[in-house]
Design a protein around this motif. Structure first.
Motif, short mmCIF file in Angstrom:
data_model
loop_
_atom_site.label_atom_id
_atom_site.label_comp_id
_atom_site.label_asym_id
_atom_site.label_seq_id
_atom_site.Cartn_x
_atom_site.Cartn_y
_atom_site.Cartn_z
N GLN A 1 3.96 -1.39 -5.25
CA GLN A 1 3.96 -0.92 -3.99
C GLN A 1 4.51 -1.89 -3.29
O GLN A 1 4.44 -3.24 -3.44
CB GLN A 1 2.49 -2.09 -3.99
N LYS B 1 -9.81 -0.94 -6.59
CA LYS B 1 -8.50 0.19 -6.57
C LYS B 1 -8.88 0.87 -7.30
O LYS B 1 -9.63 1.32 -8.28
CB LYS B 1 -7.09 -0.74 -7.75
N GLN C 1 -2.12 9.41 -7.80
CA GLN C 1 -2.64 9.02 -6.59
C GLN C 1 -3.31 7.77 -7.30
O GLN C 1 -4.35 7.75 -8.00
CB GLN C 1 -3.20 9.65 -6.13
N THR D 1 -5.52 4.12 -5.02
CA THR D 1 -5.21 3.93 -3.21
C THR D 1 -6.56 2.16 -4.04
O THR D 1 -7.31 2.01 -4.59
CB THR D 1 -6.57 4.11 -2.44
N THR E 1 -3.75 0.10 0.62
CA THR E 1 -2.72 0.82 0.02
C THR E 1 -3.00 1.69 -0.83
O THR E 1 -4.24 2.16 -0.75
CB THR E 1 -1.78 -0.55 -0.83
N HIS E 2 -1.81 3.05 -0.57
CA HIS E 2 -2.14 3.88 -1.52
C HIS E 2 -0.85 4.52 -1.85
O HIS E 2 0.49 4.20 -1.43
CB HIS E 2 -2.14 5.40 -0.69
N GLU E 3 -0.91 5.06 -3.19
CA GLU E 3 0.12 4.93 -4.00
C GLU E 3 -0.09 6.71 -4.75
O GLU E 3 -0.55 7.19 -4.55
CB GLU E 3 0.04 4.04 -5.20
N TYR E 4 1.33 7.19 -4.19
CA TYR E 4 1.01 8.80 -4.63
C TYR E 4 3.19 9.29 -4.88
O TYR E 4 4.01 9.18 -4.63
CB TYR E 4 1.46 9.29 -3.29
N LYS F 1 8.31 7.95 -5.78
CA LYS F 1 7.10 7.84 -5.18
C LYS F 1 7.08 7.07 -4.44
O LYS F 1 7.82 6.39 -3.46
CB LYS F 1 7.35 6.54 -6.70
N ASP G 1 4.72 4.68 -1.23
CA ASP G 1 3.61 3.32 -1.04
C ASP G 1 3.15 3.71 0.27
O ASP G 1 4.73 2.84 1.07
CB ASP G 1 4.30 2.34 -2.04
N THR H 1 12.15 -0.11 1.49
CA THR H 1 10.88 -1.09 1.92
C THR H 1 11.37 -0.95 3.46
O THR H 1 12.62 -1.17 3.92
CB THR H 1 10.20 -1.95 0.90
#
Length: 785
Positions: free
Chosen positions: A111, A420, A427, A429, A462-465, A472, A474, A544
């Motif tokens: 992330q 998590k 995806q 979260t 946090t969210h990863e996609y 990708k 974050d 970032t």
């Protein structure tokens, strides 16, 4: 129409039947699980969980490329023919050619972070007397050295309470603010280390705006009983030590034990005298008197692990006792540096620190998520001992421990919960709650830091996609709240002294209230956004951007006394606001079979950076000198790191690192736009290594030569001195000796090979003109069993 429905139905059945599960576990050749390994299956990718496992659902029938990688291990790249659900056990072998390299790693599984990973083997191969110094070859990382046995990390010019050090997710808490306060971490007990540069605030909160050094000691040992004995000897301070590690897993239970003993004498410096406060102080026999020390560390971990649960409790105790050079503690005393015939004894003044810690870590894995709970208790007890001396004619020594100058007892309780959730292969979260409570008690015949209680609460998400196979994103958000209560302190001795010196009652009362009662609350909202884009199979870009913050500490708000360790009178400001700012970080990473390049530019902007500023007023405390006051201003910090590694041949590898950093305060008066204090000098580092072929007796043998050039540091803070440029050289050879069933790994290293006299701008003793350590020859033997 009927045929169409039948075709659709058959197609759906076929699709349903073709959806398989590919799961497994990744282990090392020693049968230890490998959390954080990167597993790629065609378009799917994920890191292994805390017990080394991975799981991909809805995998279609057919051939899929499976790639498993982890820094320091050979990548496993194969074709997997999937016709049904499978459960794999994948073994990664150590990459002996790669283990010596400290390489920046950016990847789409983390992330919004720029990470350098360091294994325990790398820590030991770069061991330089302390944990922080062992990380000094990581680009962007420096260390503020405190003698020969202690140090604290600096990331891109930020240190102390701006760099968080965590162990198994719990932040290390002590007196990080002090220039003479080291980090109570046993370098021999660090299985894996991640250096997070840039944005660490979202996951770790206050004190992480400069970066995070995350220690991970969660590896599950093999079923059989294994262990290692490490033996150490150093020439620069006649140091010696031993470390013993034992670990075993039986069924679902396991244990790990670690014990370290170090002892060292007064260390050598390449000079015969120093100049401090217009005094010429002799250095007899080129040994810095009373810099000897001893260290005793012990850690025990007991855990339980199965396919769904990994839980353990860890108890550790780190003890350090080390002397201060008496010619620089307070007013210079030439008589105190006369040799006493014993280079190993520890006399006044000295420090002793005992850090007791209990950590509990539990992770429970479900089909769609992962629950984690971290609990921590820390008791950091620091004492500074100096033969009782008073600056007041009316002060009497305490009845108990009359030579105890400062005594700090800091208790910290941590509670952290996170969940998590994996929505699908693209995806996930993560949400978390964190609570911390601290209590500090200060005593001693001197006064510097007030008693205080602190409560802090944080919540983050946090969210990863995975937007595509190449891109990708974050996103992270966080809210923090802190309540700080500082007790007032009235110095009756100072009041009586001032009145006795003819000062008015009102003036004496004003100065005798050293610290008023302070009750402050703080809060902060922050966010972070990160992107990772795979340009080509060889080029990767990571970017970032984030807001960041740091709450002011009790020392910055309420201190008011002579800090002998920093050679000045320090005074807090009860009205300071939280530090806030913005951080931008990028990494351009290129990897091929024989060449690797990482270019990482960064920029930080602070709206109200907290720093110590000379006030221009002299202290009313006897022998206090000028008052240094904690104050705030805008500041900007920017720079870049470049690391290149080239395998010239199958046996010869060359690497180089260039670090550039510049910062300054931003004030209304441009003439006062000084640099921030303790800024590392720009530098170039190069190393060439040669790997020998294996024989029946000698395995994995390698020799290396290295050199470092540090530019003149003339970008200095107010009242700092320019540090001249310098060049140092080093060399080393290591090999594994195998005779039947006996195996020993030996490494012989030399630092400051030509005994160069030079100054490190970040060194604790730089302010009093003491150069860095002289030539050091070090032997480390590791004997596994």
């Amino acid at each position: 129409m009927r045929n169409l429905f039948i075709a659709i139905a058959l197609c759906m059945v076929g699709i349903g039947m073709a959806q398989n599960q590919v799961a497994g576990v990744v282990r090392t050749s020693n049968n230890e699980t490998l959390p954080g390994a990167h597993v790629h299956l065609s378009q799917f990718s994920q890191p292994t969980n805390p017990i080394g496992g991975f799981e991909f659902n809805h995998v279609s029938d057919g051939k899929h490329r499976l790639v498993v990688s982890f820094v320091g291990y050979k990548t496993k790249d194969t074709i997997l023919d999937v016709t049904q659900s499978v459960n794999l056990e994948l073994i990664l072998q150590e990459d002996q050619q790669f283990l010596n390299e400290l390489v920046v790693v950016t990847n789409a599984q983390k992330q919004i972070e720029n990470i350098s990973r360091v294994s325990q083997k790398q820590i030991l191969e770069n061991y330089s007397g302390s944990f922080a110094l062992s990380l000094a070859e990581v680009p962007g990382v420096n260390a503020s050295q405190i003698g020969a046995g202690q140090s604290k990390p600096i990331i891109r010019g930020l240190s102390a309470n701006r760099v968080a050090v965590t162990e198994n997710g719990v932040k290390q808490e002590g007196q990080q603010w002090g220039a003479d306060h080291g980090l109570e971490i046993d370098a021999f007990n660090t299985e894996k280390v991640s250096v997070i540069k840039g944005v660490g605030t979202i996951a770790y909160g206050s004190d992480a705006m400069g970066g995070v050094i995350a220690i991970d000691n969660t590896a599950v040992p093999a079923d059989s009983l294994t262990g290692v004995v490490n033996l150490l000897a150093k020439s620069v301070n006649d140091g010696y030590g031993a470390n013993v590690q034992i670990k075993q897993k039986k069924n679902a239970l396991y244990y790990k034990l670690n014990a370290t003993f170090l002892d060292y004498a007064d260390y050598k410096v390449p000079t015969n005298q120093i100049q401090y406060l217009n005094y010429l102080i002799p250095i007899y026999n080129q040994r810095l008197k009373n810099t000897a020390g001893t260290e005793r560390n012990f850690t025990a971990q007991v855990g339980y692990v199965n396919n769904k649960l990994h839980s353990f409790i860890q108890v550790s105790n780190n003890y350090v006792k080390a002397g201060f050079f008496p010619g620089a503690h307070g007013v210079p005393n030439i008589g105190a540096v006369q040799p006493d015939g014993n280079i190993r004894n520890i006399e006044f003044p000295y420090q002793s620190v005992n850090h007791f810690k209990v950590l509990s870590n539990s992770t429970y894995i479900t089909e769609k998520g992962e629950f984690s709970l971290n609990l921590g208790f820390q008791n950091n007890h620091r004492q500074e001992w100096s033969k009782f001396h008073t600056h007041y004619s009316n002060q009497l020594p305490p009845e108990n421990n009359p030579d105890l100058e400062l005594d700090f007892k800091l208790i910290t309780l941590d509670n952290q919960f996170a969940y998590k959730h994996k929505w699908n292969a693209l995806q996930q979260t993560k949400v978390g709650l964190q609570y911390q409570y601290q209590q500090n008690k200060s005593t001693g015949y001197s006064y510097l830091l007030p008693n205080f209680d602190r409560k802090a609460f944080g919540v983050f998400a946090t969210h990863e996609y995975q937007l595509s196979s190449r891109l990708k994103a974050d996103l992270g958000v966080r809210f923090d709240y802190a309540d700080l209560k500082i007790q007032s302190y009235y110095d009756q001795t100072l009041y009586d002294y001032l009145v006795g010196s003819g000062k008015s009652d009102a003036l004496a009362n004003y100065y005798a209230l050293r610290t008023p009662k302070i009750d402050r609350t703080f809060n902060a909202y922050n966010f972070a956004l990160g992107f990772n884009y795979v340009l080509t199979p060889k080029w990767n870009v990571n970017f970032t951007a984030a807001s960041n913050f740091r709450f002011p500490t009790a020392i910055e708000l309420g201190s008011n006394g002579i800090h002998h360790g920093a050679f000045r009178h320090e005074q807090g400001d009860a009205n300071l606001n939280p530090e806030k700012g913005w951080a931008f970080d990028a990494v351009f990473d290129y990897q091929s079979d024989r060449f690797a390049l990482a270019f990482s530019p960064y920029l930080y902007y602070f709206t109200n950076y907290i720093y110590l500023k000379p006030s221009g007023q002299f202290s009313i405390l006897p022998h206090g000198g000028q008052i240094y006051t904690y104050t705030q201003s805008e500041a900007i910090l920017g720079g870049f790191e470049i690391k290149a590694t080239q395998k010239i041949t199958d046996r010869i590898t060359a690497e180089s690192v260039f670090e550039y950093l510049k910062n300054q305060q931003i004030t209304a008066n441009r003439n006062l736009n000084y640099a921030l204090p303790f800024t590392p000098a720009n530098s170039v580092f190069a190393k060439v290594s040669y790997a020998f072929g294996d024989t029946n007796v000698f395995k994995n043998s390698k020799v290396y030569f290295s050199g470092k050039y540090a530019f003149e540091q003339n970008n200095i803070a107010q009242n700092e001195e320019i540090t001249p440029h310098y060049t140092t050289f080093g060399a080393g050879i290591n090999s594994t000796l195998v005779i039947k069933n006996f195996k020993v790994h030996a490494q012989l290293t030399a630092t400051n090979l030509f005994n160069e006299k030079y100054f490190n701008h970040n060194s604790y003793y730089r302010a009093i003109q003491i150069p860095e350590l002289g030539r050091n020859i070090q032997l480390l033997l590791s004997i596994p069993f």
